[in-house]
Design an enzyme around this catalytic site. Structure first.
Site, PDB file in Angstrom:
ATOM      1  N   ASP A 127     -50.362   3.712 -23.965  1.00 31.43           N
ATOM      2  CA  ASP A 127     -49.583   4.946 -24.116  1.00 31.43           C
ATOM      3  C   ASP A 127     -49.640   5.764 -22.826  1.00 31.43           C
ATOM      4  OD1 ASP A 127     -48.133   6.942 -25.344  1.00 31.43           O
ATOM      5  OD2 ASP A 127     -49.540   7.260 -26.992  1.00 31.43           O
ATOM      6  N   ASP A 151     -41.061   8.208 -31.211  1.00 26.87           N
ATOM      7  CA  ASP A 151     -41.943   8.780 -32.229  1.00 26.87           C
ATOM      8  C   ASP A 151     -41.155   9.232 -33.453  1.00 26.87           C
ATOM      9  OD1 ASP A 151     -44.367   8.392 -31.013  1.00 26.87           O
ATOM     10  OD2 ASP A 151     -44.409  10.348 -30.034  1.00 26.87           O
TER      11      ASP A 151
HETATM   12  C1  DGJ Z   1     -47.745   9.095 -28.705  1.00 27.51           C
HETATM   13  C2  DGJ Z   1     -47.295   7.828 -29.350  1.00 27.51           C
HETATM   14  O1  DGJ Z   1     -45.914   7.671 -29.226  1.00 27.51           O
HETATM   15  C3  DGJ Z   1     -47.732   7.809 -30.798  1.00 27.51           C
HETATM   16  O2  DGJ Z   1     -47.269   6.660 -31.443  1.00 27.51           O
HETATM   17  C4  DGJ Z   1     -49.231   7.913 -30.859  1.00 27.51           C
HETATM   18  O3  DGJ Z   1     -49.804   6.762 -30.309  1.00 27.51           O
HETATM   19  C5  DGJ Z   1     -49.706   9.160 -30.131  1.00 27.51           C
HETATM   20  N1  DGJ Z   1     -49.177   9.234 -28.806  1.00 27.51           N
HETATM   21  C6  DGJ Z   1     -51.209   9.186 -30.074  1.00 27.51           C
HETATM   22  O4  DGJ Z   1     -51.687  10.232 -29.331  1.00 27.51           O
END
Ligand code: DGJ
Length: 704
Positions: A454, A520
Site C-alpha cells: 500500500d 476503496d
Molecule cells: C488503504 C487501502 O486502500 C485499504 O484497502 C486499506 O489497506 C487501508 N489503506 C489500510 O490502511
C-alpha cells in the site's frame, strides 16, 4: 516482427507489427530532424517508401514551422514552438538543444536505437523503438547521456512523442477521478491547444492515469490511436491539437517544474511509452492492450488469481488473532483461497497515528508473532497474505525517532503529514536496504504467499539533499527494485499494488505486481463505473474487486448480495465484508457464487473482454468474456424505472455458424446470439432495483 530499413530510402526505417507499421527517419538535409512519417495499418513493402514523401515542412512562415509536429522527440531548441519532449540547460544557461543524427544501432531484429548528439555540449540522445511479433503495441524509450565534462540540467525528458495522421479524429478517451472514484471514463473533443494529464503526487495518482486514446471511433468500430506510459511515479502526458491541425502526444515521467541534474558521464533512461493503432473501435483497442499486458507486462499472466479475503473493511485497525481466525474460518467455508491480513498487525499501530515503520508484530496483539495465525489460515486450506506500507512512516514510531533524515524533507521547511504519515525516500540506498531486509524477513519467516503493498499519501516537501529532483524518478525505481528483488528471492510470492485504493495502477507497476486494488469504494454501483474505466487499458486479472457489507460502508447504499457479487466477479473476485455478521442465507448464497466464479474464472480473467452496452451502474449494461469455446456474460440492471432496458442483448465476437449451449441446455446459433440477441431475465421491465445475472455459454458444435 522487425524494424527494417525502408527500401529505396536513406536513413529511414519501418517498425512492423502484425497489423500496423510505424515509419520514421532522418528527414532534413542537415540531419537535425528525426520524424515520424507514418503510423497506421500495415502497408505492403512497396508502399513503405511512398509514405515518406512530403513530410518536409510545406508551409513555413516566420511564426510557424510545422516540422516539429511529427518529430520523434521535439526538443526545446531552434525553430520549434510546440510542446518540447526534451528540454535541457547547458552550462552558461544555454537552452537551445541542437541534435544531429549520428547512427542507428540494432539491438536485435525488433529493436532499433537512433543515436543523436548535441555536438557542442556532448549530449548523447538515444531514441529506442521496439516491436514484438505478437502485438501491435510499439515500445519507445529515450536515453540521454552527458558525455561532456560539465553538468547538464534536464527540465524535461519524455519517453517519446507520437504524431497522429491526418483525419485521425479529435475525439479522445481517458480516465480521471479522485479517491473513491478512480478511473472514471472521460470522453470528449480535444480542444485546440494543449491538454495535459499529469500527476504531481509521486504516484500514478487517483486523479488521472497515464494513457490516452484518440480516434473518431465507437466501441466496436473505427480506428483508435492509443499512447500509454509505463510508469508509477509522477508523470505528464500532453496531447496537442495545433491550430494548424496537427495532433500529437508526448509523454514522460516527472511533472512540470522539476530539474534533473545530469553529472558528467551520467545517463538517464526513460520508462517505455507505448503506442498502439487498432481498428475495431475502443473495444478492440482495450483487447489489444489486455493481450499486450498478458504477453509483455504481467509477471504471472497465465495464473488464475485466487479468490481472496481481506479483513480491512471488517475490522479496520482492530486486528487480533482470534478475530482474524474467526473471519478465516468463515472465509474458508465460502471457498476463499487466500486470506490477507490488512493494516493494524504491527508495531504500536492500533490506529493511523502511530507505529507505521515498525514492522514487527504488535507485541500486545501477537505476543508469539503471526505464526499461529498464519498456521491456522494454512490449516484451513488457504494461502497467506499480509498488508504492508513500506514507503511510509508515522512520526510517532521508533523508525522515525531513529532516522528522521530518511523522510522527504527540505532543511528549514515543514514536514507536512497526511494521514499522520511522512514519505520515506526510496531513492536512498540505506532506506532501500532497510526495507528489503524486513520485507524479505517477513516473507521468509511466515512463508507468505502474498503482499498487499500500500502507499497512502502523496509526496510533499519532496527534498533530497543528495539527489535533488531526481528523487521523483529514483523513488519509483527504488520501489520497483525492491519488488523485483523480493520476487526473485521468493518466486512464489505474489504482490498487489495499492495506493489508498487505485492510486498506483499502471503498466509500470503491473510488470512486478499481479493485481491492483482498484478503489476503496466497494459500492457495487459506483464500482461499475470505476471498473469500466479501468478496463480500457488493464485486464480483468489485474483488477481486484471485493464484495463487502451492505449497506456499503463508504456510500451507505444497499445493494443485493448477488449484484455485489456479479460486479466483483467482473474482475479478480475477493471478499472484504464482516463475515461474522453475514446471515446463514447470505453465507450460503456467497458460497454458491464463489463456486460459480471459480467455474468461469479462466474465461473472465484471461478471456477477451467486450463491453456490450449501457452505462455501467446507471442503465442496463453488460460485459462479455470469451475464451476458446466458452462465453460468460454478466448483465446488470440497476434501476427499474431509470429507463426501459433493451429487450435483448446482442453478443459479439462469436462464431456465427457455431451452436452455443447455455447452462440449462438451450442451444442457439452464434449468428442469432449476435444479430438478434439473448434475453437477460434481469432486464425484464418490472422488478426490483439491482437485478443481475451471469449467463454461461459453451460452443458445442462448430460452424465450420
Ligand atoms: C488503504 C487501502 O486502500 C485499504 O484497502 C486499506 O489497506 C487501508 N489503506 C489500510 O490502511
Amino acid at each position: 516482427m522487425p524494424v527494417i530499413p525502408v527500401p529505396g530510402r536513406q536513413r529511414t526505417w519501418a517498425a512492423l507489427t502484425p497489423a500496423t507499421a510505424y515509419v520514421f527517419g532522418v528527414e532534413s538535409a542537415d540531419d537535425t530532424r528525426v520524424v515520424q512519417h507514418y503510423w497506421g495499418p500495415r502497408l505492403p513493402g512497396a508502399a513503405l517508401a511512398e509514405v515518406t514523401a512530403g513530410a518536409t515542412a510545406w508551409f513555413v512562415t516566420g511564426f510557424h514551422d510545422p516540422a516539429d509536429a511529427t518529430e520523434l522527440l521535439p526538443v526545446d531548441g531552434g525553430r520549434r514552438w510546440g510542446v518540447p519532449s526534451l528540454q535541457a540547460v547547458y552550462p552558461g544557461g544555454v537552452r537551445s538543444v541542437e541534435l544531429s543524427f549520428e547512427r542507428a544501432v540494432e539491438h536485435g531484429p525488433g529493436e532499433l536505437e537512433l543515436v543523436l548528439r548535441d555536438q557542442v555540449h556532448g549530449l548523447r540522445v538515444g531514441l529506442g523503438v521496439r516491436v514484438h511479433d505478437d502485438t501491435d503495441v510499439i515500445e519507445r524509450w529515450t536515453e540521454v547521456t552527458n558525455e561532456s565534462g560539465e553538468p547538464v540540467h534536464l527540465l524535461r525528458l519524455d519517453s517519446g512523442a507520437w504524431a497522429l495522421p491526418e483525419q485521425a479524429g479529435t475525439r479522445y478517451a481517458g480516465v480521471a477521478g479522485a479517491w473513491g472514484r478512480e478511473t472514471r471514463l472521460h470522453r470528449g473533443e480535444l480542444p485546440v491547444g494543449e491538454t495535459t494529464f499529469t500527476s504531481r503526487t509521486g504516484t500514478t495518482s487517483h486523479r488521472a492515469n497515464p494513457w490516452i486514446m484518440i480516434g473518431d471511433a465507437g466501441e466496436s468500430g473505427g480506428e483508435v490511436w492509443s499512447v500509454a506510459l509505463a510508469w508509477s511515479g509522477s508523470w505528464r502526458l500532453t496531447a496537442q491539437r495545433r491550430p494548424e491541425g496537427d495532433v500529437a502526444v508526448t509523454a514522460g515521467f516527472g511533472h512540470d517544474g522539476l530539474t534533473w541534474p545530469l553529472a558528467p558521464g551520467a545517463a538517464l533512461r526513460t520508462p517505455p511509452v507505448l503506442g498502439l493503432h487498432t481498428t475495431g473501435g475502443y473495444g478492440a483497442a482495450s483487447r489489444a492492450w489486455h493481450a499486450y499486458a498478458r504477453g509483455h507486462v504481467l509477471p504471472t499472466p497465465a495464473e488464475e488469481r485466487p479468490v481472496l479475503y481481506n479483513s480491512w473493511e471488517a475490522t479496520g485497525f482492530d486486528v487480533t488473532e482470534d478475530g482474524q481466525l474467526a473471519l478465516a474460518r468463515r472465509a474458508a467455508e465460502l471457498g476463499v483461497e487466500l486470506f490477507v491480513v490488512d493494516d493494524g498487525w504491527f508495531g504500536a499501530r492500533t490506529d493511523d497515528t502511530r507505529g507505521l515503520g515498525d514492522w514487527w508484530p504488535n507485541p500486545d496483539r501477537f505476543p508469539q508473532g503471526l505464526g499461529k495465525l498464519f498456521d491456522g489460515v494454512r490449516d484451513l486450506g488457504m494461502r497467506t497474505g499480509l498488508w504492508v506500507e513500506p514507503e511510509m512512516v508515522n512520526p510517532d514510531s521508533d523508525l522515525y525517532r531513529e532516522h528522521p533524515d530518511w523522510t522527504l524533507h527540505y532543511p528549514g521547511r515543514r514536514r507536512d503529514t497526511m494521514r499522520n504519515q511522512l514519505v520515506l525516500n526510496f531513492g536512498r540506498d540505506d532506506v532501500r536496504a532497510w526495507a528489503l531486509a524486513w520485507l524479505d524477513g517477513l516473507v521468509t519467516e511466515y512463508g507468505l504467499d502474498y503482499l498487499k503493498w500500500d502507499m497512502n499519501r502523496s509526496f510533499s516537501q519532496a527534498g533530497w539533499a543528495e539527489g535533488g529532483d531526481l528523487l521523483w524518478i529514483k523513488h519509483t525505481l527504488g520501489v520497483y527494485a525492491i519488488m523485483d528483488e523480493l520476487r526473485a528471492r521468493h518466486p512464489g510470492l505474489r504482490i498487489e499494488s495499492c495506493s489508498g485504493g487505485g492510486g498506483r495502477a499502471d503498466l509500470g507497476i503491473l510488470r512486478r505486481t499481479d493485481q491492483v486494488w482498484t478503489s476503496d469504494n466497494t459500492d457495487a454501483r459506483d464500482r461499475q463505473a470505476i471498473q469500466e474505466g479501468f478496463s480500457y487499458l488493464y485486464p480483468a486479472s489485474a483488477m481486484s474487486c471485493w464484495v463487502t457489507d451492505g449497506p456499503n460502508p463508504v456510500t451507505g447504499r444497499e445493494v443485493p448480495l448477488r449484484y455485489r457479487f456479479h460486479v466483483a466477479m467482473a474482475g479478480t473476485l475477493g471478499i472484504g465484508g464482516d463475515l461474522t455478521r453475514w446471515s446463514e442465507a447470505e453465507l450460503a448464497e456467497a458460497r454458491e457464487l464463489v463456486a460459480a466464479y471459480k467455474e468461469v474464472r479462466p474465461v473472465i480473467q484471461h478471456g477477451e473482454l467486450r463491453r456490450l452496452t449501457g452505462t455501467p451502474g446507471v442503465t442496463a449494461s453488460a460485459v462479455q468474456y470469451t475464451l476458446g469455446d466458452r462465453v460468460v456474460v454478466l448483465a446488470y440492471n440497476p434501476y427499474k424505472l431509470d429507463e426501459r432496458p433493451p429487450r435483448r442483448l446482442r453478443l459479439e465476437g462469436l462464431d456465427p455458424d457455431a451452436v452455443y449451449e447455455d447452462g440449462a441446455g438451450a442451444r442457439r446459433h452464434g449468428a442469432a446470439l449476435m444479430h438478434h440477441g439473448l434475453t437477460p431475465a434481469s432486464w425484464a421491465p418490472f422488478g426490483p432495483d439491482y437485478r443481475s445475472e451471469m449467463v454461461v455459454l459453451r460452443r458445442v458444435q462448430d460452424g465450420s
